[in-house]
Design an enzyme around this catalytic site. Structure first.
Site, PDB file in Angstrom:
ATOM      1  CB  CYS A 109      -0.888  -0.046   1.246  1.00  0.00           C
ATOM      2  SG  CYS A 109      -1.983   1.368   1.382  1.00  0.00           S
ATOM      3  CB  CYS A 116      -4.407  13.856   1.837  1.00  0.00           C
ATOM      4  SG  CYS A 116      -5.622  13.620   0.508  1.00  0.00           S
ATOM      5  CB  CYS A 123      -9.184  10.177   5.987  1.00  0.00           C
ATOM      6  SG  CYS A 123      -7.563   9.594   5.449  1.00  0.00           S
ATOM      7  CB  SER A 217     -12.832   6.877  -1.543  1.00  0.00           C
ATOM      8  OG  SER A 217     -11.613   6.186  -1.436  1.00  0.00           O
ATOM      9  CG  HIS A 219     -16.261   6.591   1.735  1.00  0.00           C
ATOM     10  ND1 HIS A 219     -15.893   5.288   1.901  1.00  0.00           N
ATOM     11  CD2 HIS A 219     -15.117   7.260   1.430  1.00  0.00           C
ATOM     12  CE1 HIS A 219     -14.589   5.159   1.721  1.00  0.00           C
ATOM     13  NE2 HIS A 219     -14.101   6.344   1.422  1.00  0.00           N
TER      14      HIS A 219
HETATM   15  N1  SAH Z   1      -7.104   9.381  -1.488  1.00  0.00           N
HETATM   16  C1  SAH Z   1      -7.356   8.116  -2.124  1.00  0.00           C
HETATM   17  C2  SAH Z   1      -6.396   7.043  -1.658  1.00  0.00           C
HETATM   18  C3  SAH Z   1      -6.556   6.628  -0.200  1.00  0.00           C
HETATM   19  S1  SAH Z   1      -7.165   5.012  -0.180  1.00  0.00           S
HETATM   20  C4  SAH Z   1      -8.796   7.749  -1.900  1.00  0.00           C
HETATM   21  O1  SAH Z   1      -9.478   8.476  -1.197  1.00  0.00           O
HETATM   22  O2  SAH Z   1      -9.258   6.765  -2.453  1.00  0.00           O
HETATM   23  C5  SAH Z   1      -7.557   4.759   1.468  1.00  0.00           C
HETATM   24  C6  SAH Z   1      -8.973   4.259   1.649  1.00  0.00           C
HETATM   25  O3  SAH Z   1      -9.254   4.173   3.045  1.00  0.00           O
HETATM   26  C7  SAH Z   1      -9.972   5.196   1.050  1.00  0.00           C
HETATM   27  O4  SAH Z   1     -11.059   4.492   0.532  1.00  0.00           O
HETATM   28  C8  SAH Z   1     -10.389   5.969   2.273  1.00  0.00           C
HETATM   29  O5  SAH Z   1     -11.620   6.597   2.098  1.00  0.00           O
HETATM   30  C9  SAH Z   1     -10.433   4.899   3.329  1.00  0.00           C
HETATM   31  N2  SAH Z   1     -10.347   5.419   4.672  1.00  0.00           N
HETATM   32  C10 SAH Z   1      -9.922   6.632   5.069  1.00  0.00           C
HETATM   33  N3  SAH Z   1     -10.003   6.761   6.396  1.00  0.00           N
HETATM   34  C11 SAH Z   1     -10.478   5.588   6.860  1.00  0.00           C
HETATM   35  C12 SAH Z   1     -10.747   5.102   8.168  1.00  0.00           C
HETATM   36  N4  SAH Z   1     -10.516   5.846   9.250  1.00  0.00           N
HETATM   37  N5  SAH Z   1     -11.220   3.855   8.285  1.00  0.00           N
HETATM   38  C13 SAH Z   1     -11.406   3.087   7.191  1.00  0.00           C
HETATM   39  N6  SAH Z   1     -11.162   3.493   5.943  1.00  0.00           N
HETATM   40  C14 SAH Z   1     -10.705   4.732   5.784  1.00  0.00           C
END
Ligand code: SAH
Length: 359
Positions: A109, A116, A123, A217, A219
């Site tokens: 990963c 960011c 996040c 992502s 959500h």
């Molecule tokens: N910025 C990109 C890459 C990050 S991927 C994106 O948003 O896709 C990381 C993944 O983990 C994303 O789907 C993000 O939304 C999710 N994520 C972020 N914070 C999280 C948390 N606290 N618990 C679980 N998933 C989370």
């Protein structure tokens, strides 16, 4: 050795860059390919030991270029085998990289930015603010380091670490091409996944230049909620995001968009929302990954109870959408989704606001 801090960094070049470098130093393009292989497949640093390169080229390389990459400064291994590294960049900032073993699979990963800029509500990386994009060397250097540290080449790579990869388009695309190159890490194209919060124009651009797997992502099933959770939605709402993703996988029935959906207790996890999600994804070749929310210090959300996650999953499955619940890996060392933080010299002012609020 004159491999100074200003010498061009070999790790910033893609294969074509090695070929033209070789030619510019009086050698042949295939010498450039050999050099590429030395660096990535063999992890070699010493030009003198690269015996299939002409002596003159080896000398010229030592005088003109360098190999620089982020350095591992911390390693944390969770009981489940997940390893998280902190890597220090030349400017002293830190990013995080995670290796997740699972049977024969080994997934890396990778981070794409220092911090960011997108400020998703749930996040941890967002809390750090944003400083800058990573260079190609800083992205592929994470792979280089992990391979040497683990003594094993990964089977999968996911651009799911710190940062929004599509906001660092050129470097991320170049680094992903190196991951797939037969002379380097040989990853199958569908085993390299880019995850985005939904930068619509860049999703179209990506489709033109790459065939990696796309994860988004999501959500939330509605704009109202997604505006709050993933603020970039205010710029690129669902009515634009969904067709862009549909376009990304069009033309190959085997390809699917992976939708990431973090399960937040009482926020986005009801059966009514599952139904809205089913409607939203109608007609899109989809796979849904439900991610139990991973808490971090100061986070305001709680993860949905397992029964609710199971019910949400069952509802999606019943409508024919392949739905997996992502196992939480590496939580013991804060290496799980959304927990990566590094050390970021914030330029957004976000962290200053937090300090003022006493958090
Ligand atoms: N910025 C990109 C890459 C990050 S991927 C994106 O948003 O896709 C990381 C993944 O983990 C994303 O789907 C993000 O939304 C999710 N994520 C972020 N914070 C999280 C948390 N606290 N618990 C679980 N998933 C989370």
């Amino acid at each position: 050795m004159s491999a100074t801090l200003t010498a061009p960094n070999l790790l910033d070049l893609d294969l074509a860059g090695y070929e033209s470098l070789a030619v510019s130093l009086g050698a042949r393009p295939f010498h450039g390919r050999n050099l590429f292989k030395w660096v990535h497949k063999h992890g070699a640093f010493a030009f003198d030991a690269m015996t299939d390169l002409p002596k003159g080229l080896r000398v010229a390389l030592a005088e003109t270029v360098a190999i620089r990459m982020p350095q591992i400064v911390e390693e944390h291994r969770a009981p489940d085998g997940t390893t998280k590294w902190a890597l220090e960049l030349a400017d002293g900032q830190r990013i995080e990289t995670v290796a997740i073993p699972e049977g024969r699979r080994l997934t890396l990963c990778l981070s794409s930015q220092v911090g960011c800029a997108l400020n998703c509500a749930f996040c941890a990386t967002a809390r750090q603010g944003f400083n800058r994009n990573l260079s190609v060397a800083e992205i592929i250097g994470q792979v280089w380091q992990a391979v040497r540290r683990l003594g094993r080449v990964p089977t999968n790579a996911v651009m799911m670490g710190m940062g929004e990869p599509l906001a660092n388009f050129e470097s991320v695309v170049k680094a992903m091409a190196i991951m797939q190159d037969d002379l380097a890490y040989m990853l199958a194209k569908h085993r390299v996944t880019l995850s985005t919060s939904g930068l619509v124009p860049q999703i179209y651009r990506l489709r033109e230049v790459s065939q990696v797997s796309l994860a988004v992502s999501l959500h939330a099933p509605t704009d109202d909620l997604r505006d709050l959770l993933v603020p970039i939605n205010r710029k690129y709402p669902l009515a634009e995001l969904i067709p862009a993703c549909q376009h990304y996988v069009a033309g190959d029935p085997r390809r699917k968009v992976t939708w990431e959906y973090v399960m937040l207790d009482g926020v986005n996890d009801s059966l009514a929302q599952a139904k809205q999600l089913i409607r939203l994804l109608e007609g899109v070749h989809s796979k849904v990954n439900l991610i139990p929310f991973n808490p971090f210090p100061g986070s305001a959300f709680r993860t949905s109870p397992p029964e609710r996650i199971a019910a949400f999953q069952a509802r999606l499955m019943r409508s024919g959408i392949i739905t997996l619940v992502r196992k939480t890996r590496g939580d013991a060392v804060s290496a799980a989704c959304g927990q990566l933080v590094g050390r970021v010299a914030d330029r957004t002012g976000r962290t200053a606001v937090k300090l003022a609020l006493g958090r």
